[in-house]
Scaffold this motif. Structure first.
Motif, PDB file in Angstrom:
ATOM      1  N   THR A   1       0.857  -1.181   0.000  1.00  0.00           N
ATOM      2  CA  THR A   1       0.000   0.000   0.000  1.00  0.00           C
ATOM      3  C   THR A   1       0.891   1.228   0.000  1.00  0.00           C
ATOM      4  OG1 THR A   1      -1.779  -1.129   1.189  1.00  0.00           O
ATOM      5  CG2 THR A   1      -1.784   1.276   1.234  1.00  0.00           C
TER       6      THR A   1
ATOM      7  N   THR B   1      -3.486   5.407 -10.110  1.00  0.00           N
ATOM      8  CA  THR B   1      -4.755   5.715  -9.473  1.00  0.00           C
ATOM      9  C   THR B   1      -5.207   7.086  -9.949  1.00  0.00           C
ATOM     10  OG1 THR B   1      -4.302   4.392  -7.504  1.00  0.00           O
ATOM     11  CG2 THR B   1      -5.937   6.144  -7.281  1.00  0.00           C
TER      12      THR B   1
ATOM     13  N   LEU C   1     -15.534  11.411  -0.603  1.00  0.00           N
ATOM     14  CA  LEU C   1     -15.152  10.319  -1.493  1.00  0.00           C
ATOM     15  C   LEU C   1     -16.407   9.515  -1.808  1.00  0.00           C
ATOM     16  CD1 LEU C   1     -12.908   8.740  -2.925  1.00  0.00           C
ATOM     17  CD2 LEU C   1     -12.644   7.387  -0.842  1.00  0.00           C
TER      18      LEU C   1
ATOM     19  N   SER D   1      -7.247   2.124 -10.765  1.00  0.00           N
ATOM     20  CA  SER D   1      -8.225   2.409  -9.719  1.00  0.00           C
ATOM     21  C   SER D   1      -8.598   3.876  -9.786  1.00  0.00           C
ATOM     22  CB  SER D   1      -7.636   2.066  -8.340  1.00  0.00           C
ATOM     23  OG  SER D   1      -8.552   2.359  -7.300  1.00  0.00           O
TER      24      SER D   1
ATOM     25  N   LEU E   1     -12.188  11.192   4.545  1.00  0.00           N
ATOM     26  CA  LEU E   1     -11.807  10.277   3.468  1.00  0.00           C
ATOM     27  C   LEU E   1     -11.112   9.035   4.014  1.00  0.00           C
ATOM     28  CD1 LEU E   1     -12.468  12.830   1.856  1.00  0.00           C
ATOM     29  CD2 LEU E   1     -10.444  12.415   0.453  1.00  0.00           C
ATOM     30  N   ASP E   2     -11.523   7.880   3.493  1.00  0.00           N
ATOM     31  CA  ASP E   2     -10.890   6.595   3.796  1.00  0.00           C
ATOM     32  C   ASP E   2     -10.577   5.908   2.471  1.00  0.00           C
ATOM     33  OD1 ASP E   2     -11.279   6.223   6.859  1.00  0.00           O
ATOM     34  OD2 ASP E   2     -13.287   6.759   6.167  1.00  0.00           O
ATOM     35  N   PHE E   3      -9.298   5.631   2.214  1.00  0.00           N
ATOM     36  CA  PHE E   3      -8.936   4.951   0.975  1.00  0.00           C
ATOM     37  C   PHE E   3      -7.511   4.427   1.075  1.00  0.00           C
ATOM     38  CE2 PHE E   3      -7.584   9.343   0.327  1.00  0.00           C
ATOM     39  CZ  PHE E   3      -6.291   9.184  -0.174  1.00  0.00           C
ATOM     40  N   THR E   4      -7.169   3.543   0.142  1.00  0.00           N
ATOM     41  CA  THR E   4      -5.790   3.075  -0.012  1.00  0.00           C
ATOM     42  C   THR E   4      -5.411   3.160  -1.487  1.00  0.00           C
ATOM     43  OG1 THR E   4      -6.494   0.775  -0.297  1.00  0.00           O
ATOM     44  CG2 THR E   4      -5.934   1.486   1.950  1.00  0.00           C
ATOM     45  N   VAL E   5      -4.141   3.399  -1.733  1.00  0.00           N
ATOM     46  CA  VAL E   5      -3.605   3.430  -3.088  1.00  0.00           C
ATOM     47  C   VAL E   5      -2.570   2.332  -3.196  1.00  0.00           C
ATOM     48  CG1 VAL E   5      -2.229   4.753  -4.738  1.00  0.00           C
ATOM     49  CG2 VAL E   5      -4.019   5.901  -3.406  1.00  0.00           C
TER      50      VAL E   5
ATOM     51  N   GLN F   1     -14.386   4.316  -4.474  1.00  0.00           N
ATOM     52  CA  GLN F   1     -13.098   3.894  -5.003  1.00  0.00           C
ATOM     53  C   GLN F   1     -13.349   2.603  -5.758  1.00  0.00           C
ATOM     54  OE1 GLN F   1      -9.839   3.303  -2.243  1.00  0.00           O
ATOM     55  NE2 GLN F   1      -8.381   2.955  -3.898  1.00  0.00           N
TER      56      GLN F   1
ATOM     57  N   GLU G   1      -2.266   5.586   2.273  1.00  0.00           N
ATOM     58  CA  GLU G   1      -3.435   5.148   3.036  1.00  0.00           C
ATOM     59  C   GLU G   1      -3.982   6.310   3.857  1.00  0.00           C
ATOM     60  OE1 GLU G   1      -4.880   1.491   5.945  1.00  0.00           O
ATOM     61  OE2 GLU G   1      -2.755   1.757   5.467  1.00  0.00           O
TER      62      GLU G   1
ATOM     63  N   LEU H   1     -10.451   7.199  -7.624  1.00  0.00           N
ATOM     64  CA  LEU H   1     -11.039   7.831  -6.451  1.00  0.00           C
ATOM     65  C   LEU H   1     -11.961   8.928  -6.963  1.00  0.00           C
ATOM     66  CD1 LEU H   1      -7.828   8.277  -4.249  1.00  0.00           C
ATOM     67  CD2 LEU H   1      -9.580   6.532  -3.974  1.00  0.00           C
TER      68      LEU H   1
END
Length: 249
Positions: free
Chosen positions: A6, A36, A209, A200, A26-30, A212, A9, A202
């Motif tokens: 990851t 992305t 957000l 991916s 915001l909650d996400f992972t790249v 995703q 994050e 966002l």
């Protein structure tokens, strides 16, 4: 390939300026080694999020990590590259001088500078002053200045704005090659057709957000192979959901 599966994050990420909420929870992972896309209309918070990732935007609440470290940490300075919408180069210096200058900050060699200039297709203009280049060429000098350091994570704020279709296609081919070589790219755009180049997406709107997902998932969820139309469908659904929750409360 990056040792971190990851690359970026975020958890409960908020950014507020004065009384205005710019990013809201915001909650996400790249994933590392992928492209992305950060997509949304103007004013959705894309640039603020990118500034937070590279460590030049203060976070109000939540956490944001890059390569396993808090965003903006000193050890990340040589690992994270950032290309802003405004070209960050010296007009009175040649293309080569600009790239070598920025490369020197990261211990890059003249060979690294030549490689970066070639990567953006400016070999024939290496000795020209940046101010004498066309708008599209000028913006590519900024990209070369970011590439010369071989960043592990590269953040690009609408890098294709103002470029003709051929140049846009060439840049996306370059981005894809970089991702295959292990670089993590986070690229913002308000042009939905560019979403198809990303692994991916966002989707941002008004600091929230919305989702995703992959381009294929966007098309399925939005009920259209036209990604712009699919995104608009998701926006309308989100707006409708907010209206219902306001009525219920």
């Amino acid at each position: 390939m990056s040792p971190h599966p990851t690359a970026v994050e975020a958890a409960g990420l908020h950014v507020t300026r004065g009384r205005t909420s710019i990013l809201r929870g915001l909650d996400f992972t790249v994933e590392a080694g992928r492209i992305t896309g950060l997509l949304g209309p103007s004013g959705s918070g894309k640039t603020t999020l990118m500034r937070a990732i590279v460590g030049v935007q203060r976070i109000t609440q939540g956490t944001l990590s890059v390569l396993g470290r808090p965003a903006g940490s000193a050890p990340l300075r040589h690992d994270v590259g950032y290309v802003t919408q405004g070209a960050s180069v010296y007009g009175d210096l040649s293309v080569e001088a600009n790239v070598r200058y920025f490369g020197a900050m990261h211990g890059a060699t003249p060979a690294d500078a030549a490689e970066a200039i070639a990567a953006v297709g400016l070999q024939a203009f290496a000795q020209q002053k940046a101010a004498d280049l066309s708008g599209g060429q000028f913006s590519r000098v900024s990209l070369a200045c970011a590439l010369v350091a071989h960043p592990t994570v590269l953040v690009l704020d609408e890098p294709t704005v103002g470029l003709d279709p051929v140049l846009r296609a060439e840049l996306w081919e370059r981005f894809a090659a970089m991702a295959r070589a292990g670089t993590t790219l986070l690229i913002s755009s308000h042009v939905m057709e560019e979403a198809s180049h990303c692994s991916s997406l966002l989707l941002l709107r008004e600091g929230l957000l919305l989702a995703q997902l992959s381009p294929a998932e966007l098309a399925e969820r939005g009920g259209s192979d036209d990604l712009e139309r699919a995104f608009l469908t998701i926006i309308k659904a989100a707006d409708h959901g907010q209206e219902e929750s306001q009525v219920a409360s």
